[in-house]
Design a protein around this motif. Sequence first.
Motif, PDB file in Angstrom:
ATOM      1  N   THR A  91       0.854  -1.187   0.000  1.00  0.00           N
ATOM      2  CA  THR A  91       0.000   0.000   0.000  1.00  0.00           C
ATOM      3  C   THR A  91       0.885   1.229   0.000  1.00  0.00           C
ATOM      4  OG1 THR A  91      -0.145   0.113   2.396  1.00  0.00           O
ATOM      5  CG2 THR A  91      -1.861  -1.118   1.247  1.00  0.00           C
ATOM      6  N   THR A  92       0.404   2.255  -0.684  1.00  0.00           N
ATOM      7  CA  THR A  92       1.172   3.484  -0.830  1.00  0.00           C
ATOM      8  C   THR A  92       0.210   4.636  -1.035  1.00  0.00           C
ATOM      9  OG1 THR A  92       2.968   4.528  -2.041  1.00  0.00           O
ATOM     10  CG2 THR A  92       1.430   3.221  -3.321  1.00  0.00           C
ATOM     11  N   GLY A  93       0.673   5.863  -0.852  1.00  0.00           N
ATOM     12  CA  GLY A  93      -0.177   7.016  -1.100  1.00  0.00           C
ATOM     13  C   GLY A  93      -1.425   6.987  -0.222  1.00  0.00           C
ATOM     14  N   PHE A  94      -2.588   7.086  -0.833  1.00  0.00           N
ATOM     15  CA  PHE A  94      -3.840   7.055  -0.095  1.00  0.00           C
ATOM     16  C   PHE A  94      -4.261   5.631   0.207  1.00  0.00           C
ATOM     17  CE2 PHE A  94      -4.972  11.430  -0.020  1.00  0.00           C
ATOM     18  CZ  PHE A  94      -4.363  11.985  -1.135  1.00  0.00           C
ATOM     19  N   GLN A  95      -3.283   4.819   0.483  1.00  0.00           N
ATOM     20  CA  GLN A  95      -3.472   3.422   0.805  1.00  0.00           C
ATOM     21  C   GLN A  95      -3.986   2.586  -0.347  1.00  0.00           C
ATOM     22  OE1 GLN A  95      -5.572   3.848   4.787  1.00  0.00           O
ATOM     23  NE2 GLN A  95      -3.920   2.451   5.339  1.00  0.00           N
ATOM     24  N   LYS A  96      -3.798   3.042  -1.564  1.00  0.00           N
ATOM     25  CA  LYS A  96      -4.148   2.156  -2.666  1.00  0.00           C
ATOM     26  C   LYS A  96      -3.098   1.055  -2.740  1.00  0.00           C
ATOM     27  CE  LYS A  96      -1.721   4.159  -6.616  1.00  0.00           C
ATOM     28  NZ  LYS A  96      -0.978   5.294  -6.069  1.00  0.00           N
ATOM     29  N   LEU A  97      -3.494  -0.094  -3.254  1.00  0.00           N
ATOM     30  CA  LEU A  97      -2.602  -1.242  -3.336  1.00  0.00           C
ATOM     31  C   LEU A  97      -1.890  -1.249  -4.677  1.00  0.00           C
ATOM     32  CD1 LEU A  97      -4.731  -2.032  -1.078  1.00  0.00           C
ATOM     33  CD2 LEU A  97      -4.084  -4.374  -1.594  1.00  0.00           C
ATOM     34  N   VAL A  98      -0.561  -1.365  -4.634  1.00  0.00           N
ATOM     35  CA  VAL A  98       0.265  -1.400  -5.834  1.00  0.00           C
ATOM     36  C   VAL A  98       0.886  -2.788  -5.962  1.00  0.00           C
ATOM     37  CG1 VAL A  98       2.251  -0.417  -7.026  1.00  0.00           C
ATOM     38  CG2 VAL A  98       0.756   1.051  -5.666  1.00  0.00           C
ATOM     39  N   PHE A  99       0.777  -3.363  -7.132  1.00  0.00           N
ATOM     40  CA  PHE A  99       1.252  -4.720  -7.385  1.00  0.00           C
ATOM     41  C   PHE A  99       2.605  -4.714  -8.078  1.00  0.00           C
ATOM     42  CE2 PHE A  99      -2.391  -7.621  -6.653  1.00  0.00           C
ATOM     43  CZ  PHE A  99      -3.357  -6.681  -6.348  1.00  0.00           C
ATOM     44  N   GLY A 100       3.441  -5.686  -7.740  1.00  0.00           N
ATOM     45  CA  GLY A 100       4.627  -5.956  -8.521  1.00  0.00           C
ATOM     46  C   GLY A 100       4.252  -6.728  -9.776  1.00  0.00           C
ATOM     47  N   THR A 101       5.234  -6.997 -10.610  1.00  0.00           N
ATOM     48  CA  THR A 101       4.966  -7.697 -11.864  1.00  0.00           C
ATOM     49  C   THR A 101       4.721  -9.188 -11.655  1.00  0.00           C
ATOM     50  OG1 THR A 101       7.324  -7.959 -12.224  1.00  0.00           O
ATOM     51  CG2 THR A 101       6.262  -6.084 -13.290  1.00  0.00           C
TER      52      THR A 101
ATOM     53  N   GLY B  42       2.076  -7.474 -13.692  1.00  0.00           N
ATOM     54  CA  GLY B  42       1.139  -7.465 -12.579  1.00  0.00           C
ATOM     55  C   GLY B  42       0.010  -6.487 -12.850  1.00  0.00           C
ATOM     56  N   PRO B  43      -1.053  -6.547 -12.083  1.00  0.00           N
ATOM     57  CA  PRO B  43      -2.149  -5.585 -12.243  1.00  0.00           C
ATOM     58  C   PRO B  43      -1.660  -4.157 -12.060  1.00  0.00           C
ATOM     59  CG  PRO B  43      -2.829  -7.429 -10.866  1.00  0.00           C
ATOM     60  CD  PRO B  43      -1.350  -7.551 -11.051  1.00  0.00           C
ATOM     61  N   GLU B  44      -2.060  -3.280 -12.961  1.00  0.00           N
ATOM     62  CA  GLU B  44      -1.666  -1.868 -12.928  1.00  0.00           C
ATOM     63  C   GLU B  44      -2.842  -1.045 -12.425  1.00  0.00           C
ATOM     64  OE1 GLU B  44      -0.304   1.553 -16.167  1.00  0.00           O
ATOM     65  OE2 GLU B  44      -1.373  -0.231 -16.800  1.00  0.00           O
ATOM     66  N   PHE B  45      -2.614  -0.267 -11.388  1.00  0.00           N
ATOM     67  CA  PHE B  45      -3.671   0.536 -10.788  1.00  0.00           C
ATOM     68  C   PHE B  45      -4.225   1.565 -11.772  1.00  0.00           C
ATOM     69  CE2 PHE B  45      -5.968   2.847  -7.643  1.00  0.00           C
ATOM     70  CZ  PHE B  45      -5.755   4.193  -7.896  1.00  0.00           C
ATOM     71  N   LEU B  46      -5.554   1.650 -11.862  1.00  0.00           N
ATOM     72  CA  LEU B  46      -6.202   2.668 -12.693  1.00  0.00           C
ATOM     73  C   LEU B  46      -6.875   3.736 -11.838  1.00  0.00           C
ATOM     74  CD1 LEU B  46      -7.869   0.468 -15.479  1.00  0.00           C
ATOM     75  CD2 LEU B  46      -5.674   1.681 -15.554  1.00  0.00           C
ATOM     76  N   THR B  47      -7.777   3.291 -10.959  1.00  0.00           N
ATOM     77  CA  THR B  47      -8.523   4.219 -10.136  1.00  0.00           C
ATOM     78  C   THR B  47      -9.206   3.467  -9.011  1.00  0.00           C
ATOM     79  OG1 THR B  47     -10.156   6.028 -10.175  1.00  0.00           O
ATOM     80  CG2 THR B  47     -10.671   4.074 -11.461  1.00  0.00           C
ATOM     81  N   TYR B  48      -9.633   4.224  -7.965  1.00  0.00           N
ATOM     82  CA  TYR B  48     -10.429   3.568  -6.949  1.00  0.00           C
ATOM     83  C   TYR B  48     -11.391   4.520  -6.278  1.00  0.00           C
ATOM     84  CZ  TYR B  48      -7.689   4.969  -2.711  1.00  0.00           C
ATOM     85  OH  TYR B  48      -7.080   5.641  -1.675  1.00  0.00           O
ATOM     86  N   PHE B  49     -12.411   3.934  -5.686  1.00  0.00           N
ATOM     87  CA  PHE B  49     -13.497   4.657  -5.041  1.00  0.00           C
ATOM     88  C   PHE B  49     -13.616   4.199  -3.587  1.00  0.00           C
ATOM     89  CE2 PHE B  49     -15.624   6.445  -8.768  1.00  0.00           C
ATOM     90  CZ  PHE B  49     -15.116   5.647  -9.793  1.00  0.00           C
TER      91      PHE B  49
END
Lengths: 109, 116
Positions: A91-101, B42-49
Amino acid sequence: RKEVEQDPGPFNVPEGATVAFNCTYSNSASQSFFWYRQDCRKEPKLLMSVYSSGNEDGRFTAQLNRASQYISLLIRDSKLSDSATYLCVVTTGFQKLVFGTGTRLLVSP
Amino acid sequence: DTGVSQDPRHKITKRGQNVTFRCDPISEHNRLYWYRQTLGQGPEFLTYFQNEAQLEKSRLLSDRFSAERPKGSFSTLEIQRTEQGDSAMYLCASSLFQGGSNEKLFFGSGTQLSVL
């Protein structure tokens, strides 16, 4: 630099082997860490959370090193069914989840 | 089935057309995410609510992409004037966020988009 970096593999191991995956993250303010598993052409599924003290779930052990910004996953006694891609998630920023490859594991008989 | 559902499962479109995908999260989940995944990545973040508020949108996302979650339940992702580079698996995920650091995502099966 990517936010979350993993060795893409593939790691080819025989059944019964022990295998370890590593992951590094760039944001020192990251708070939560996870390993997800993704089977071919399927959606990712949570494997386990990673806690500062390290944690174990059966044959799986996760470790976190905040000073080095490094996460690891150890799989003991590999099974054929462990063949999958293992995704490190932070998790980073506003706690959004970021994935590795992801790191691909192939367990052979 | 009480998991995350996405519709359609597959979408084939011609370049320049608009497409819209729908995601229905797990009913009590307040957060909804959209990710994009291409082969070997891996999944690439687009947006969230969180509920109906869109909290963040990836800087990598062009103006052709828009997402809504009007009532804080289901969400739609629209891509206008599709390009071949938009071809990917579009994944939706939801979570029950209650503060703290143990947010767990549950993913839908995804919508596979092919732009010809």
